[in-house]
Design a protein around this motif. Sequence first.
Motif, mmCIF file in Angstrom:
data_model
loop_
_atom_site.group_PDB
_atom_site.id
_atom_site.type_symbol
_atom_site.label_atom_id
_atom_site.label_comp_id
_atom_site.label_asym_id
_atom_site.label_seq_id
_atom_site.Cartn_x
_atom_site.Cartn_y
_atom_site.Cartn_z
ATOM 1 N N VAL A 27 0.861 -1.181 -0.079
ATOM 2 C CA VAL A 27 -0.040 -0.006 0.066
ATOM 3 C C VAL A 27 0.964 1.440 0.107
ATOM 4 C CG1 VAL A 27 -0.267 0.218 2.491
ATOM 5 C CG2 VAL A 27 -1.825 1.176 1.231
ATOM 6 N N THR A 28 0.337 2.443 -0.588
ATOM 7 C CA THR A 28 1.111 3.457 -0.766
ATOM 8 C C THR A 28 -0.165 4.524 -0.104
ATOM 9 O OG1 THR A 28 2.633 3.438 -2.388
ATOM 10 C CG2 THR A 28 2.076 5.377 -1.790
ATOM 11 N N ILE A 29 0.172 5.339 0.954
ATOM 12 C CA ILE A 29 -1.044 6.028 1.663
ATOM 13 C C ILE A 29 -0.400 7.487 1.520
ATOM 14 C CG2 ILE A 29 -2.457 6.352 3.637
ATOM 15 C CD1 ILE A 29 -1.278 3.588 4.639
ATOM 16 N N HIS A 30 -1.195 8.383 0.932
ATOM 17 C CA HIS A 30 -0.989 9.802 0.685
ATOM 18 C C HIS A 30 -1.795 10.597 1.950
ATOM 19 C CE1 HIS A 30 0.763 8.693 -3.255
ATOM 20 N NE2 HIS A 30 -0.289 8.005 -3.208
ATOM 21 N N LEU A 31 -1.093 10.734 3.060
ATOM 22 C CA LEU A 31 -1.969 11.221 4.176
ATOM 23 C C LEU A 31 -2.235 12.612 4.073
ATOM 24 C CD1 LEU A 31 0.307 9.375 6.860
ATOM 25 C CD2 LEU A 31 -2.217 8.803 6.355
ATOM 26 N N GLY A 32 -1.629 13.247 3.298
ATOM 27 C CA GLY A 32 -1.829 14.997 3.300
ATOM 28 C C GLY A 32 -2.922 15.057 2.264
ATOM 29 N N SER A 33 -3.307 14.054 1.557
ATOM 30 C CA SER A 33 -4.670 14.360 0.659
ATOM 31 C C SER A 33 -5.399 13.207 0.756
ATOM 32 C CB SER A 33 -4.093 14.421 -0.626
ATOM 33 O OG SER A 33 -3.553 13.181 -1.027
ATOM 34 N N GLY A 34 -5.460 12.301 1.777
ATOM 35 C CA GLY A 34 -6.293 11.366 2.100
ATOM 36 C C GLY A 34 -6.596 10.378 0.937
ATOM 37 N N LEU A 35 -5.610 9.803 0.262
ATOM 38 C CA LEU A 35 -5.596 9.063 -1.004
ATOM 39 C C LEU A 35 -4.856 7.633 -0.705
ATOM 40 C CD1 LEU A 35 -5.070 11.440 -3.908
ATOM 41 C CD2 LEU A 35 -7.358 10.672 -2.952
ATOM 42 N N THR A 36 -5.305 6.574 -1.142
ATOM 43 C CA THR A 36 -4.372 5.282 -0.855
ATOM 44 C C THR A 36 -4.536 4.572 -2.223
ATOM 45 O OG1 THR A 36 -4.376 3.259 0.253
ATOM 46 C CG2 THR A 36 -6.285 3.927 -0.086
ATOM 47 N N GLN A 37 -3.510 3.858 -2.574
ATOM 48 C CA GLN A 37 -3.232 3.052 -3.461
ATOM 49 C C GLN A 37 -2.541 1.867 -3.503
ATOM 50 O OE1 GLN A 37 -0.755 6.311 -5.250
ATOM 51 N NE2 GLN A 37 -0.642 4.801 -6.775
ATOM 52 N N SER A 38 -2.704 0.584 -4.314
ATOM 53 C CA SER A 38 -2.010 -0.618 -3.776
ATOM 54 C C SER A 38 -0.365 -0.643 -4.511
ATOM 55 C CB SER A 38 -2.871 -1.771 -4.552
ATOM 56 O OG SER A 38 -3.229 -1.515 -5.528
ATOM 57 N N CYS A 39 -0.232 -0.025 -5.575
ATOM 58 C CA CYS A 39 1.140 0.023 -6.219
ATOM 59 C C CYS A 39 1.032 1.181 -7.092
ATOM 60 C CB CYS A 39 1.297 -1.307 -6.884
ATOM 61 S SG CYS A 39 0.740 -1.207 -8.467
ATOM 62 N N HIS A 40 2.266 1.528 -7.517
ATOM 63 C CA HIS A 40 2.629 2.714 -8.364
ATOM 64 C C HIS A 40 1.883 2.636 -9.872
ATOM 65 C CE1 HIS A 40 5.827 0.129 -9.666
ATOM 66 N NE2 HIS A 40 5.778 0.883 -10.966
ATOM 67 N N HIS A 41 1.358 1.659 -10.112
ATOM 68 C CA HIS A 41 0.872 1.294 -11.567
ATOM 69 C C HIS A 41 -0.649 1.740 -11.486
ATOM 70 C CE1 HIS A 41 4.321 -0.561 -13.381
ATOM 71 N NE2 HIS A 41 4.145 -1.561 -12.673
ATOM 72 N N VAL A 42 -1.274 1.850 -10.390
ATOM 73 C CA VAL A 42 -2.910 2.131 -10.258
ATOM 74 C C VAL A 42 -2.931 3.691 -9.843
ATOM 75 C CG1 VAL A 42 -3.246 -0.178 -10.092
ATOM 76 C CG2 VAL A 42 -3.042 1.435 -7.945
ATOM 77 N N LYS A 43 -4.018 4.377 -9.969
ATOM 78 C CA LYS A 43 -4.321 5.507 -9.625
ATOM 79 C C LYS A 43 -4.743 5.480 -7.968
ATOM 80 C CE LYS A 43 -5.752 7.745 -14.093
ATOM 81 N NZ LYS A 43 -6.893 8.445 -14.693
ATOM 82 N N ALA A 44 -4.429 6.608 -7.154
ATOM 83 C CA ALA A 44 -4.806 6.606 -5.924
ATOM 84 C C ALA A 44 -6.315 6.979 -5.985
ATOM 85 C CB ALA A 44 -4.098 7.798 -5.224
ATOM 86 N N HIS A 45 -7.036 6.549 -4.838
ATOM 87 C CA HIS A 45 -8.471 6.785 -4.577
ATOM 88 C C HIS A 45 -8.682 7.182 -3.040
ATOM 89 C CE1 HIS A 45 -7.855 2.324 -3.465
ATOM 90 N NE2 HIS A 45 -8.751 2.651 -2.437
ATOM 91 N N PRO A 46 -9.788 7.960 -3.168
ATOM 92 C CA PRO A 46 -9.918 8.506 -1.770
ATOM 93 C C PRO A 46 -10.124 7.412 -0.406
ATOM 94 C CG PRO A 46 -11.499 9.381 -3.290
ATOM 95 C CD PRO A 46 -10.811 8.431 -3.883
ATOM 96 N N ILE A 47 -9.763 7.799 0.743
ATOM 97 C CA ILE A 47 -10.269 7.112 1.918
ATOM 98 C C ILE A 47 -11.307 7.649 2.706
ATOM 99 C CG2 ILE A 47 -9.123 6.382 4.116
ATOM 100 C CD1 ILE A 47 -6.214 7.072 2.906
#
Length: 452
Positions: A27-47
């Motif tokens: 998992v990659t979690i973008h805590l500053g924007s509230g997004l998460t994604q499973s790997c770098h090949h896919v787009k992040a989506h909201p938590i």
Amino acid sequence: MRVEPTEVKQKLDAVGCGFCLAKWTQVTIHLGSGLTQSCHHVKAHPIDLNDLATNPSVLHNTGFKKNIRKQMLNNERPEECNYCWRIEDNTGMTSDRIWKSRDSFSWPHYDTIKNLTGDEDFYPTYVEVSFSNVCNFKCGYCGPAFSSKWGDEIREHGAYTFDSTNWKYNQPDEYQKQIPEREENPYIEAFWKWFPDAVQHMHTFRITGGEPLMSKHTNKVIDHLMHNPQPNLEFSINSNACPPGDLWKQFVDKIKVLEDKKCIKRFILFVSAEGVGEQQEYNRFGMDWDMFTRNVEYYLSSTQGVCSFMSAFNILSIPTFYKFLQYVADLKNKYYTKDFQRTLVDIPYVKSPGFLDAKISTYDLVQEYLYPCVSLMKKNNFSTMEIQKMQRIIADLNVRHDQPEKFEKEAIDGRRMFYEWIQQYDKRRGTNFVETFPEMNRFLEDCKACMI
């Protein structure tokens, strides 16, 4: 002994044609924007904040991701994972679905995961977090979601516009809004509730950004590990290796303490580069190439850790990628140990924005500047996997050049946008593409011709 990729693929396909362990383990979690994604090949989506309020593990286990997991367990290929299908179907080479599932953070969990329903909460074993987008760089393929400098530019000049498509690039929207570190952040609050337990399940914990060395939470993590050692943990930090002031020395000195006190199993520094000199400074706007190389050497000479280059391969990488690989090869030889290789390179492929995807390149660029890269890697201390990642990029580009009728419209659209983007980029940043990339001037003229 690690299982061979062919056997991994067979076992994954036995569960489902799109089954990938990384959808659970990474998992990659973008805590500053509230997004998460499973790997770098896919787009992040909201938590979902409502779910997060009662269950901090939603940082990883979102409803969206659980639906994708169910697709994988039901013999489906999720659309968001199309890069791996492209590699497997068009080139016959090993995709990241296989490599990520084969990795030591994933493969031991195969028997557990294959018997799940997809609804379960799962502790990830490879965790990457970004605390904020604070950064002193504004790399060409990045944007406001991951760089505060990019945000400053967009606020001053507005989004990049493309008359050829009526599209706007890096237009601020709700998914790019960042919560400043000085303000309360429910995602970071949830992280610090979740982390003390979650870290005990982790194989790897990695901090990214923005520029992590400019975030107070990076120091907080290091301090936590000093007081709560995790001797089986591989701890990693991404950095542009050119932070302001004396942050670099402070960081390196703290890592040495973690190593000396055996608070972690191993430290890996991930630095980003995919070219050299002025071309790299153009692509990674804000970089000082000489400072970058000095700081990398300081880290390697002061610690026992690994330095892994993340080469976000894009069309601007092509002319000097061979020289970059030679630079890495020199470091491999200089800092070689008999126990493990201290200098590594990964070559993630940039698909978005599409006008920086190397698929819009012309065959002569690939032939002249990329073909020799494989030979160079084979003659030096590059691993089989490192070489194969270079080979599959070339193979994917060859497929597109060998079948121009299939990809012609896609390439022309991308070249039109590339030409428009370069004009705006140079005007905004005071750069000069024609002078910096003389090898690509003919390509730029080809792109201009597509505008007619």
